[in-house]
Design a protein around this motif. Sequence first.
Motif, PDB file in Angstrom:
ATOM      1  N   THR A   1      45.003 -33.273  -9.640  1.00 13.47           N
ATOM      2  CA  THR A   1      44.041 -33.770 -10.617  1.00 13.47           C
ATOM      3  C   THR A   1      43.169 -32.624 -11.129  1.00 13.47           C
ATOM      4  O   THR A   1      42.443 -31.991 -10.349  1.00 13.47           O
ATOM      5  CB  THR A   1      43.138 -34.853  -9.991  1.00 13.47           C
ATOM      6  OG1 THR A   1      43.975 -35.834  -9.359  1.00 13.47           O
ATOM      7  CG2 THR A   1      42.267 -35.519 -11.034  1.00 13.47           C
ATOM      8  N   VAL A   2      43.252 -32.364 -12.421  1.00 14.39           N
ATOM      9  CA  VAL A   2      42.438 -31.315 -13.037  1.00 14.39           C
ATOM     10  C   VAL A   2      41.060 -31.905 -13.349  1.00 14.39           C
ATOM     11  O   VAL A   2      40.963 -32.999 -13.918  1.00 14.39           O
ATOM     12  CB  VAL A   2      43.114 -30.786 -14.324  1.00 14.39           C
ATOM     13  CG1 VAL A   2      42.266 -29.705 -14.976  1.00 14.39           C
ATOM     14  CG2 VAL A   2      44.518 -30.252 -14.000  1.00 14.39           C
ATOM     15  N   THR A   3      40.002 -31.207 -12.932  1.00 12.70           N
ATOM     16  CA  THR A   3      38.649 -31.756 -13.071  1.00 12.70           C
ATOM     17  C   THR A   3      37.743 -30.822 -13.875  1.00 12.70           C
ATOM     18  O   THR A   3      37.978 -29.617 -13.937  1.00 12.70           O
ATOM     19  CB  THR A   3      37.994 -31.967 -11.688  1.00 12.70           C
ATOM     20  OG1 THR A   3      37.840 -30.698 -11.061  1.00 12.70           O
ATOM     21  CG2 THR A   3      38.824 -32.889 -10.811  1.00 12.70           C
TER      22      THR A   3
ATOM     23  N   GLY B   1      44.180 -36.121 -14.843  1.00 12.55           N
ATOM     24  CA  GLY B   1      42.819 -35.629 -15.005  1.00 12.55           C
ATOM     25  C   GLY B   1      42.667 -34.948 -16.357  1.00 12.55           C
ATOM     26  O   GLY B   1      43.181 -35.438 -17.376  1.00 12.55           O
ATOM     27  N   ARG B   2      42.019 -33.784 -16.359  1.00 12.69           N
ATOM     28  CA  ARG B   2      41.699 -33.092 -17.618  1.00 12.69           C
ATOM     29  C   ARG B   2      42.920 -32.312 -18.122  1.00 12.69           C
ATOM     30  O   ARG B   2      42.933 -31.069 -18.134  1.00 12.69           O
ATOM     31  CB  ARG B   2      40.499 -32.163 -17.404  1.00 12.69           C
ATOM     32  CG  ARG B   2      39.210 -32.886 -16.966  1.00 12.69           C
ATOM     33  CD  ARG B   2      38.683 -33.846 -18.019  1.00 12.69           C
ATOM     34  NE  ARG B   2      38.429 -33.101 -19.251  1.00 12.69           N
ATOM     35  CZ  ARG B   2      38.514 -33.620 -20.471  1.00 12.69           C
ATOM     36  NH1 ARG B   2      38.837 -34.895 -20.625  1.00 12.69           N
ATOM     37  NH2 ARG B   2      38.265 -32.865 -21.525  1.00 12.69           N
ATOM     38  N   VAL B   3      43.931 -33.089 -18.530  1.00 12.55           N
ATOM     39  CA  VAL B   3      45.144 -32.496 -19.120  1.00 12.55           C
ATOM     40  C   VAL B   3      45.500 -33.243 -20.403  1.00 12.55           C
ATOM     41  O   VAL B   3      45.068 -34.376 -20.614  1.00 12.55           O
ATOM     42  CB  VAL B   3      46.353 -32.562 -18.144  1.00 12.55           C
ATOM     43  CG1 VAL B   3      46.102 -31.699 -16.913  1.00 12.55           C
ATOM     44  CG2 VAL B   3      46.675 -34.003 -17.750  1.00 12.55           C
ATOM     45  N   ARG B   4      46.301 -32.616 -21.230  1.00 11.68           N
ATOM     46  CA  ARG B   4      46.711 -33.216 -22.485  1.00 11.68           C
ATOM     47  C   ARG B   4      47.709 -34.351 -22.240  1.00 11.68           C
ATOM     48  O   ARG B   4      47.655 -35.405 -22.858  1.00 11.68           O
ATOM     49  CB  ARG B   4      47.355 -32.127 -23.366  1.00 11.68           C
ATOM     50  CG  ARG B   4      47.602 -32.499 -24.819  1.00 11.68           C
ATOM     51  CD  ARG B   4      48.195 -31.324 -25.577  1.00 11.68           C
ATOM     52  NE  ARG B   4      49.466 -30.925 -25.005  1.00 11.68           N
ATOM     53  CZ  ARG B   4      49.717 -29.749 -24.409  1.00 11.68           C
ATOM     54  NH1 ARG B   4      48.784 -28.809 -24.368  1.00 11.68           N
ATOM     55  NH2 ARG B   4      50.900 -29.493 -23.897  1.00 11.68           N
ATOM     56  N   GLN B   5      48.626 -34.119 -21.286  1.00 13.63           N
ATOM     57  CA  GLN B   5      49.738 -35.047 -21.055  1.00 13.63           C
ATOM     58  C   GLN B   5      49.979 -35.213 -19.551  1.00 13.63           C
ATOM     59  O   GLN B   5      50.574 -34.347 -18.932  1.00 13.63           O
ATOM     60  CB  GLN B   5      51.007 -34.476 -21.726  1.00 13.63           C
ATOM     61  CG  GLN B   5      52.270 -35.277 -21.456  1.00 13.63           C
ATOM     62  CD  GLN B   5      52.145 -36.695 -21.987  1.00 13.63           C
ATOM     63  OE1 GLN B   5      51.820 -36.910 -23.166  1.00 13.63           O
ATOM     64  NE2 GLN B   5      52.357 -37.690 -21.115  1.00 13.63           N
ATOM     65  N   PRO B   6      49.510 -36.310 -18.976  1.00 15.90           N
ATOM     66  CA  PRO B   6      49.767 -36.511 -17.536  1.00 15.90           C
ATOM     67  C   PRO B   6      51.264 -36.531 -17.230  1.00 15.90           C
ATOM     68  O   PRO B   6      52.071 -36.944 -18.072  1.00 15.90           O
ATOM     69  CB  PRO B   6      49.130 -37.877 -17.255  1.00 15.90           C
ATOM     70  CG  PRO B   6      48.154 -38.099 -18.356  1.00 15.90           C
ATOM     71  CD  PRO B   6      48.736 -37.422 -19.562  1.00 15.90           C
TER      72      PRO B   6
ATOM     73  N   GLY C   1      49.254 -29.259 -19.869  1.00 13.79           N
ATOM     74  CA  GLY C   1      48.246 -28.803 -20.839  1.00 13.79           C
ATOM     75  C   GLY C   1      46.837 -28.974 -20.305  1.00 13.79           C
ATOM     76  O   GLY C   1      46.231 -30.050 -20.412  1.00 13.79           O
ATOM     77  N   VAL C   2      46.280 -27.928 -19.726  1.00  6.90           N
ATOM     78  CA  VAL C   2      44.952 -28.006 -19.122  1.00  6.90           C
ATOM     79  C   VAL C   2      43.875 -27.999 -20.207  1.00  6.90           C
ATOM     80  O   VAL C   2      43.907 -27.172 -21.112  1.00  6.90           O
ATOM     81  CB  VAL C   2      44.752 -26.822 -18.144  1.00  6.90           C
ATOM     82  CG1 VAL C   2      43.333 -26.777 -17.607  1.00  6.90           C
ATOM     83  CG2 VAL C   2      45.758 -26.920 -16.994  1.00  6.90           C
TER      84      VAL C   2
END
Lengths: 375, 375
Positions: free
Chosen positions: A219-221, A72-77, A139-140
């Motif tokens: 999953t960062v949203t 999701g909204r991260v630098r590096q899954p 990395g959020v």
Amino acid sequence: MGHRLDDVSAPARLAGPDEAISTEELVLAARNHGIPLEALRYDVTPPGLHYVLTHYDIPYAERSSWQIALGGRVRQPLLLGMDELRAYPAVTERVTLECAGNGRALLTPRPVSQPWLVEAVGTAEWTGVPLRVLLAEAGVAPDAVEVVFTGADHGVERGVEQDYQRALPLDVALGAKPEVLVAYEMNGAPLPPQHGHPVRLVVPGWYGMAHVKWLREITVTDTPFTGFQQAVAYRLRQQSGDEGEPVTRIAPRALLIPPGFPDFMSRTRVVRPGAVTLEGRAWSGRAPVTGVEVSCDGGGTWHAADLDPEDGHRWAWRRWRFAWAATPGHHVLSARATDAEGHTQPLDQRWNRGGFANNLVQRVPVLCLDPDDTA
Amino acid sequence: MGHRLDDVSAPARLAGPDEAISTEELVLAARNHGIPLEALRYDVTPPGLHYVLTHYDIPYAERSSWQIALGGRVRQPLLLGMDELRAYPAVTERVTLECAGNGRALLTPRPVSQPWLVEAVGTAEWTGVPLRVLLAEAGVAPDAVEVVFTGADHGVERGVEQDYQRALPLDVALGAKPEVLVAYEMNGAPLPPQHGHPVRLVVPGWYGMAHVKWLREITVTDTPFTGFQQAVAYRLRQQSGDEGEPVTRIAPRALLIPPGFPDFMSRTRVVRPGAVTLEGRAWSGRAPVTGVEVSCDGGGTWHAADLDPEDGHRWAWRRWRFAWAATPGHHVLSARATDAEGHTQPLDQRWNRGGFANNLVQRVPVLCLDPDDTA
């Protein structure tokens, strides 16, 4: 003429004024189970005695092939197998977990769902990786607002087919006090199947619905999560159309170990006259428990119980004791917890349509025998 | 005006024609629990998923101070601590254990007691000392007829205050095929509290009431035992005044793992059209299972399932499989076991006042969705 999910998956409902427990509720009660109240004697609940609530089926899971996808909204899954997860420094936290629906079957009118009385609780030592460590590594993104957790259990609920999913606000997910854990051990052993094998979320202080089991995805949203378990279920509503408040942290509760011995069928307790030590546990997910009061006359009078000293386990229950002088007759025992924010258990029910976050005081009927009843 | 046990401990009764599940039955269902049927997938049931039925409370037991007294009609009484018990050569046996009351809540009229549906079963590897070894060391007197086992759980049942006690005929207690075990490990670990910590009886092939937990005394007698759990409870009676036949060995039963996924509330199963592998377990405490038949049309037609080969675990369930071609619509799935003595599960209920030894075939309603229902 079609055959569709709605045929077998009905809307939520309340039981009628005189409606007894339905077969559907009994089926849930036979699957899921509470803690036998005498097991409140243990600081840490032994395996098999901790409450269990599974929304759908316990999924089959092979530890060797299990992976968690963090994206999701991260630098590096990240894609993490269980060995990779275990390579991070581990944290162990003792946590009391309670189902948000605890007490539901005692409400009037009764929300028809898993029919808990008071026993949907347990305490375990959970070991795993702090979620904030994993989020920091990924990395959020600056626009992130929530983190969504997806489990592997699959089913249908009120017509909605789904994998079980819940979200946490970003500040809770990143929190250090308490740390949210991505946990792979319970009481020093691999998670049992019913507790999320091989890996689950543990959110100290929150009701059970937040502790997503059989965790597959994180999953960062950048928008609030509106899935079924967040926006439809687990909300405090008076009317079915209300938006409702979300269910979050555990309200204070005390439970006592029913004293003496039980009748098999009624579970009514029997004691003989004289000194009876009452003992139980108290907890709150909001603030530390600061006091427990006991009533031996059905709530007429209340007396302070002795709380065990703080033991450093902030997110676990605390033991309390009270000396009762039992006299022949029928008695109703209750205990009532208060936390440092001043929350106290209510003596009248706080009702909502889901039967959530109910912390009405427990009532334990006890018969004290005549001195000459040697049975 | 007195306060006596009879005030809280009522006679056995049957539910009325339209009487739903009572609060008392719900309290028992919340304490005791069955196996979640998806856990039939495991050869050996993981901890916490095996069924549990506790008559009274789970007693507190310290392994270090626990003793078993073996006495009565023997030449030399024994008093055995747990270390002494472990000094004997150990035997491990895989045993399927079923509650004698399994299926009770599906009977009409319903005997009011622990309201099992079909899930009161589990399989474990039990390790301990053969009872016949201990009895041989103590030296059984020539006039002995039974062996009485006393557990530490204490309560009252239909007005009778008691420690849980059951007896076995001497020939069963001394038997070599199967051996009765004085067991101290379950699945390679010390017994959990709810399964009899630190030591219990295991009687392969017999219903659960014979497997006395929290075992304290073994008493050889020269008269038949007439205690409550032998002469009053656990008898097959049509009328309350009947002497009744004793409940002994497990009747054959097959259960299937409900396929597809469930609706949360109704637990109705949902599958999509096509090939569905049905799988389950079958067992009998009387003779080996020789066949399992499956019906996918509510018992209208039956088809032979594939039984797994014999694996040497005579006293444990056997897996079976059946390939089902699911078509859109509502279906009822059933499985039916037959053993080597020719016992087959009945299609109509065999009723008795206690709801014991009932092995009516399971019915699993399944909705197969239309091909275009992607939910």
